[in-house]
Design an enzyme around this catalytic site. Structure first.
Site, short mmCIF file in Angstrom:
data_model
loop_
_atom_site.label_atom_id
_atom_site.label_comp_id
_atom_site.label_asym_id
_atom_site.label_seq_id
_atom_site.Cartn_x
_atom_site.Cartn_y
_atom_site.Cartn_z
N ARG A 1 3.66 -37.93 3.62
CA ARG A 1 3.12 -38.00 4.99
C ARG A 1 4.23 -38.33 5.99
NH1 ARG A 1 0.32 -36.31 1.84
NH2 ARG A 1 -1.87 -36.76 1.37
N SER B 1 -8.15 -40.09 6.67
CA SER B 1 -7.60 -41.26 5.98
C SER B 1 -6.71 -42.04 6.94
CB SER B 1 -6.79 -40.83 4.76
OG SER B 1 -7.61 -40.14 3.84
N GLU C 1 -1.61 -44.41 8.93
CA GLU C 1 -1.13 -43.04 8.83
C GLU C 1 -1.01 -42.34 10.18
OE1 GLU C 1 -2.72 -39.18 6.44
OE2 GLU C 1 -2.53 -41.03 5.28
#
Length: 336
Positions: free
Chosen positions: A165, A236, A332
């Site tokens: 990520r 998420s 995130e």
């Protein structure tokens, strides 16, 4: 062409549905006009940012400077090689629609990334990934334009420095580029990636088609993630933390049902959702925001929230997980 709008409401331009306004908003359909836009007198000395699908953002209430919303379109076969096809895709295209289009054309390879929200141009920034596949596994190169002067630059795979990520666009190149086109490399000798139990359970033991894998991925995602149009969310919200083998062994003794995945380098990736649920946050609210009742990893906006509400909840969850497990969670989404 482009248009400029002052004091623009962005509450519907981020999937969390947070109250947010842009001091100046530009909707850009043709990236070639970026140099002209950047030379506009209204933009002199102002900070600049690029907005994609708004699916991985926590927006503040007031965004100074200019927010550029990229709306270019286009998908084409760039080259066909012995072992792969190269597709050039405009940054303003919708990612999920691209995945469905490639399958309809008979070009498998992106099916594990079905139903991931957001734009194609934003995908490399986050190195989007799901169910054992990441963008970097299908990436060839991209074309970006400088937010200083609109000049073009090509970034190859190595130059993007993709990680979990992560990419160079979240570090030294952060906020410097508008990604106008992404070139993907899809394999001709396709093999399904079925490393995750949820997919295996839905597909059974038969060798599935790429379309069947995509449908299974979409079914799993829909069972865990709320529709942002109904309940605001950014998917998420925390990274799955990575710990050493020693730390994993310590945690496993204390928590035998710990969910973790071994990595090639000997470390372990922990399931952040499991940590958050065991810390007591699944379905729990803090003001107008909370962790989703069906999936503890998803932070949701029950209505009327802003970035401060999100920050308070993220800090509370992080503190509780750290106190209970000794593991620090990292959000995130990108924060504006």
């Amino acid at each position: 062409m482009f248009s400029l709008q002052t004091d623009a409401d962005l509450s519907r331009a981020n999937t969390l549905g947070l109250a947010a306004r842009a001091g100046l908003l530009c909707v850009l359909h043709d990236p070639a006009r970026l140099p002209e836009l950047l030379a506009h007198p209204q933009l002199a000395g102002l900070p600049r940012r690029v907005l994609g699908g708004g699916s991985n953002l926590v927006m503040g209430r007031e965004l100074p400077g200019v927010t550029i919303k990229l709306e270019n379109r286009g998908r084409r076969l760039l080259d066909e090689q012995d072992d792969a096809v190269l597709l050039a895709v405009a940054g303003g295209e919708n990612w999920h629609e691209l995945v469905l289009w490639t399958l309809a054309q008979g070009w498998p390879g992106l099916e594990n990334l079905a139903l991931i929200p957001g734009s194609v141009g934003a995908a490399p920034i986050q190195n989007i990934g799901a169910y054992g596949l990441e963008l970097k596994d299908r990436f060839h190169h991209l074309i970006a334009r400088s937010l200083d002067d609109g000049s073009q630059r090509r970034f190859d795979l190595a130059q993007c420095r993709f990680g979990y990520r992560d990419s160079v666009f979240k570090h030294e190149e952060a906020g410097r580029w508008l990604i106008e086109e992404v070139v993907l490399q899809l394999p001709k000798r396709w093999q399904p990636k079925l490393d995750y139990g949820d997919l295996r359970a839905r597909l059974g033991t038969a060798e599935p088609t790429a379309q069947a894998v995509a449908e299974a991925v979409m079914a799993v995602r829909r069972s865990k993630l709320p529709d942002p149009a109904v309940l605001g969310n950014a998917g998420s919200f925390f990274h799955n933390p990575v710990v050493s083998a020693e730390e994993h062994a310590r945690l496993h003794v204390l928590f035998p049902d710990l969910i973790a995945y071994p990595l090639p380098d000997g470390r372990f990736k922990l399931a952040a959702g499991w940590l958050i649920e065991r810390a007591g946050w699944k379905g729990r609210r803090l003001g107008p925001v909370g962790m989703y009742s069906e999936q503890a990893l998803v932070l949701v906006n029950h209505g009327g929230a802003d970035a401060n509400d999100v920050a308070r909840l993220a800090e509370a969850v992080t503190a509780d997980v750290l106190a209970r497990f000794g593991v620090r969670l990292t959000p995130e989404p990108v924060w504006w």
